[in-house]
Motif scaffolding. Sequence first.
Motif, mmCIF file in Angstrom:
data_model
loop_
_atom_site.group_PDB
_atom_site.id
_atom_site.type_symbol
_atom_site.label_atom_id
_atom_site.label_comp_id
_atom_site.label_asym_id
_atom_site.label_seq_id
_atom_site.Cartn_x
_atom_site.Cartn_y
_atom_site.Cartn_z
ATOM 1 N N MET A 1 4.281 0.696 5.096
ATOM 2 C CA MET A 1 5.505 0.732 4.315
ATOM 3 C C MET A 1 5.167 0.746 2.824
ATOM 4 O O MET A 1 4.181 0.146 2.403
ATOM 5 C CB MET A 1 6.390 -0.474 4.640
ATOM 6 C CG MET A 1 6.884 -0.459 6.094
ATOM 7 S SD MET A 1 7.877 1.009 6.448
ATOM 8 C CE MET A 1 8.208 0.782 8.188
ATOM 9 N N THR A 2 6.003 1.400 2.043
ATOM 10 C CA THR A 2 5.645 1.644 0.655
ATOM 11 C C THR A 2 6.851 1.489 -0.265
ATOM 12 O O THR A 2 7.948 1.928 0.055
ATOM 13 C CB THR A 2 5.080 3.068 0.487
ATOM 14 O OG1 THR A 2 4.008 3.260 1.409
ATOM 15 C CG2 THR A 2 4.567 3.290 -0.920
ATOM 16 N N LEU A 3 6.617 0.882 -1.431
ATOM 17 C CA LEU A 3 7.589 0.838 -2.512
ATOM 18 C C LEU A 3 6.870 1.256 -3.780
ATOM 19 O O LEU A 3 5.870 0.646 -4.164
ATOM 20 C CB LEU A 3 8.182 -0.562 -2.674
ATOM 21 C CG LEU A 3 9.232 -0.708 -3.786
ATOM 22 C CD1 LEU A 3 10.492 0.067 -3.426
ATOM 23 C CD2 LEU A 3 9.571 -2.172 -4.021
ATOM 24 N N ILE A 4 7.353 2.306 -4.437
ATOM 25 C CA ILE A 4 6.720 2.834 -5.635
ATOM 26 C C ILE A 4 7.702 2.738 -6.789
ATOM 27 O O ILE A 4 8.787 3.341 -6.750
ATOM 28 C CB ILE A 4 6.273 4.296 -5.440
ATOM 29 C CG1 ILE A 4 5.278 4.386 -4.270
ATOM 30 C CG2 ILE A 4 5.647 4.836 -6.715
ATOM 31 C CD1 ILE A 4 4.948 5.804 -3.861
ATOM 32 N N LYS A 5 7.330 1.985 -7.818
ATOM 33 C CA LYS A 5 8.147 1.857 -9.023
ATOM 34 C C LYS A 5 7.492 2.677 -10.108
ATOM 35 O O LYS A 5 6.320 2.487 -10.424
ATOM 36 C CB LYS A 5 8.248 0.392 -9.444
ATOM 37 C CG LYS A 5 8.833 -0.525 -8.371
ATOM 38 C CD LYS A 5 8.737 -1.986 -8.776
ATOM 39 C CE LYS A 5 9.230 -2.901 -7.662
ATOM 40 N NZ LYS A 5 9.103 -4.337 -8.004
ATOM 41 N N SER A 6 8.251 3.603 -10.692
ATOM 42 C CA SER A 6 7.688 4.467 -11.724
ATOM 43 C C SER A 6 8.729 4.702 -12.805
ATOM 44 O O SER A 6 9.884 4.268 -12.690
ATOM 45 C CB SER A 6 7.244 5.806 -11.123
ATOM 46 O OG SER A 6 8.365 6.591 -10.759
ATOM 47 N N ILE A 7 8.322 5.436 -13.839
ATOM 48 C CA ILE A 7 9.243 5.704 -14.946
ATOM 49 C C ILE A 7 10.430 6.543 -14.519
ATOM 50 O O ILE A 7 11.472 6.535 -15.174
ATOM 51 C CB ILE A 7 8.513 6.411 -16.112
ATOM 52 C CG1 ILE A 7 7.929 7.763 -15.650
ATOM 53 C CG2 ILE A 7 7.435 5.520 -16.690
ATOM 54 C CD1 ILE A 7 7.409 8.615 -16.776
ATOM 55 N N SER A 8 10.300 7.274 -13.412
ATOM 56 C CA SER A 8 11.389 8.142 -12.968
ATOM 57 C C SER A 8 12.341 7.452 -12.007
ATOM 58 O O SER A 8 13.351 8.022 -11.617
ATOM 59 C CB SER A 8 10.824 9.409 -12.316
ATOM 60 O OG SER A 8 10.038 9.071 -11.193
ATOM 61 N N GLY A 9 12.021 6.212 -11.601
ATOM 62 C CA GLY A 9 12.915 5.510 -10.687
ATOM 63 C C GLY A 9 12.142 4.677 -9.687
ATOM 64 O O GLY A 9 11.018 4.255 -9.937
ATOM 65 N N ILE A 10 12.764 4.471 -8.553
ATOM 66 C CA ILE A 10 12.150 3.652 -7.503
ATOM 67 C C ILE A 10 12.283 4.402 -6.186
ATOM 68 O O ILE A 10 13.341 4.968 -5.889
ATOM 69 C CB ILE A 10 12.823 2.262 -7.431
ATOM 70 C CG1 ILE A 10 12.191 1.394 -6.341
ATOM 71 C CG2 ILE A 10 14.325 2.372 -7.250
ATOM 72 C CD1 ILE A 10 12.690 -0.039 -6.346
ATOM 73 N N ARG A 11 11.218 4.462 -5.422
ATOM 74 C CA ARG A 11 11.284 5.145 -4.135
ATOM 75 C C ARG A 11 10.424 4.406 -3.128
ATOM 76 O O ARG A 11 9.467 3.724 -3.491
ATOM 77 C CB ARG A 11 10.849 6.609 -4.245
ATOM 78 C CG ARG A 11 9.396 6.825 -4.612
ATOM 79 C CD ARG A 11 9.117 8.307 -4.863
ATOM 80 N NE ARG A 11 7.751 8.529 -5.318
ATOM 81 C CZ ARG A 11 6.755 8.896 -4.536
ATOM 82 N NH1 ARG A 11 6.955 9.077 -3.241
ATOM 83 N NH2 ARG A 11 5.544 9.087 -5.032
ATOM 84 N N ALA A 18 10.969 -7.542 1.709
ATOM 85 C CA ALA A 18 11.334 -7.323 0.312
ATOM 86 C C ALA A 18 10.082 -7.212 -0.544
ATOM 87 O O ALA A 18 9.096 -7.896 -0.324
ATOM 88 C CB ALA A 18 12.212 -8.472 -0.178
ATOM 89 N N GLY A 19 10.139 -6.310 -1.520
ATOM 90 C CA GLY A 19 9.008 -6.109 -2.418
ATOM 91 C C GLY A 19 8.009 -5.089 -1.939
ATOM 92 O O GLY A 19 7.215 -4.576 -2.729
ATOM 93 N N ASP A 20 8.038 -4.764 -0.650
ATOM 94 C CA ASP A 20 7.095 -3.789 -0.094
ATOM 95 C C ASP A 20 7.764 -2.496 0.346
ATOM 96 O O ASP A 20 7.082 -1.531 0.691
ATOM 97 C CB ASP A 20 6.353 -4.381 1.114
ATOM 98 C CG ASP A 20 5.384 -5.479 0.706
ATOM 99 O OD1 ASP A 20 4.903 -5.442 -0.440
ATOM 100 O OD2 ASP A 20 5.127 -6.365 1.530
#
Length: 464
Positions: A1-11, A18-20
């Motif tokens: 499972m993946t959570l990627i936070k970047s300048i363009s948003g969150i995906r 939660a958090g992952d």
Amino acid sequence: MTLIKSISGIRGTIGGPAGDTLNPLDIVKFTSAYATFIRRSGKSNSNKIVVGRDARISGEMVKNVVCGTLMGMGYDVINIGLATTPTTELAVRMSGADGGIIITASHNPRHWNALKLLNHEGEFLTKADGNEVLSIAEKEDFEYADVDNLGKYVEDNTFDQRHIESVLALELVDVEAIKNSHFKVVVDSVNSVGGIILPELLDKLGVEYKFLNGEANGDFAHNPEPLEKNLGGIMDELKKGGYDLGIVVDPDVDRLAFIQEDGKMYGEEYTLVTVADYILDHVKGATVSNLSSTRALRDVTEKHGCKYYAAAVGEVNVTTKMKEVGAVIGGEGNGGVIYPESHYGRDALVGIALFLSSLAQKNVKVSELRASFPNYFIAKNRIDLTPSTDVDAILVQVKEKYGKEPDVQVTDIDGVKLDFPTKWVHLRKSNTEPIIRVYSEASTMEEADALGKQLMQIVYDMQK
């Protein structure tokens, strides 16, 4: 499972701790940070934010969390429902909203979703603005509205039609020529919002069509990235004969690929090249694409006596460069067409209308149109590294190695790109994985792949 936070948003992927993953807690946190940023920016004061989404199975859940959070932050929400990314971008501008959130993971598989963030102009946030949102989210530096100042919620389903009308009103969209051509096409809308809006556009253009995977249920019939390996169904349909063209879009309809009348891929890199050639036939001006896009755009631009510019990878980098040089057309080689006369965002509807205008005016088969452009092939490779590898140092070494070569042009605005007289290779580090992406282009796939592997070996040798 993946959570990627970047300048363009969150995906991220749906489900899990939660958090992952992309879950309600993180959606609330990131939406709150975005709303806080918009209010502090003071760029617009309508107190409205637009929300649109593609047809992903998780979209309804994510939309409910986003809209409730925005209302809790005191913002009025304009929910435009199932809508393409470019429709949502235009809706921000048309409604005079302070910003917008697009709920889509673009070409990612069905178990992914994302929040893409727009400013008051309906354009993606700049790197600096995106970093500010991330900072606010990290600090949880936000405050919710009291009961007397909660936001209101409205639904507005008019923007599909307004989007289509804006496309048809573009001066270089030759509606009459398209209608007179009586085109017959097959469309693969991969079970998302293209199946809702594209029939309306094609009806207005007088195009006869058959849809594959047209039901907007989010249960993608195949991998949704519009690449040849995923498009066997529509390619086989075209091979049966009787069609002029195949049209493929991704789930949020900002990327566009074509299939020739003989069932062969037109090449997603050539979507922008073809549209640019058509635009430059009528209006002279600069063009822009990112560093990893085909050299054919440069060739076509120079054929018209105009100037080509390269930008770092990423839509916001391309649009920033387009504004800087006053480009008349630009985009990305992944099938993304950005036409400033419409708006500064990738838009498959605009791409379809301009492509069909070119095809109608030239009165040729799609395969003949493709054959009129320089022929290049792009090989895509990757170098897997350890997390401790200093990727930046490696790229500096590559730059220094080739910087003294007289026949090599080195560009370092995004990784390192080496332009040789008849080919190029681009190395850039991933923002999410310990890898270097290696894209290379030449007049044959074998030569392109060989060039990429040559640079890969050089990098491997540097690590010894």
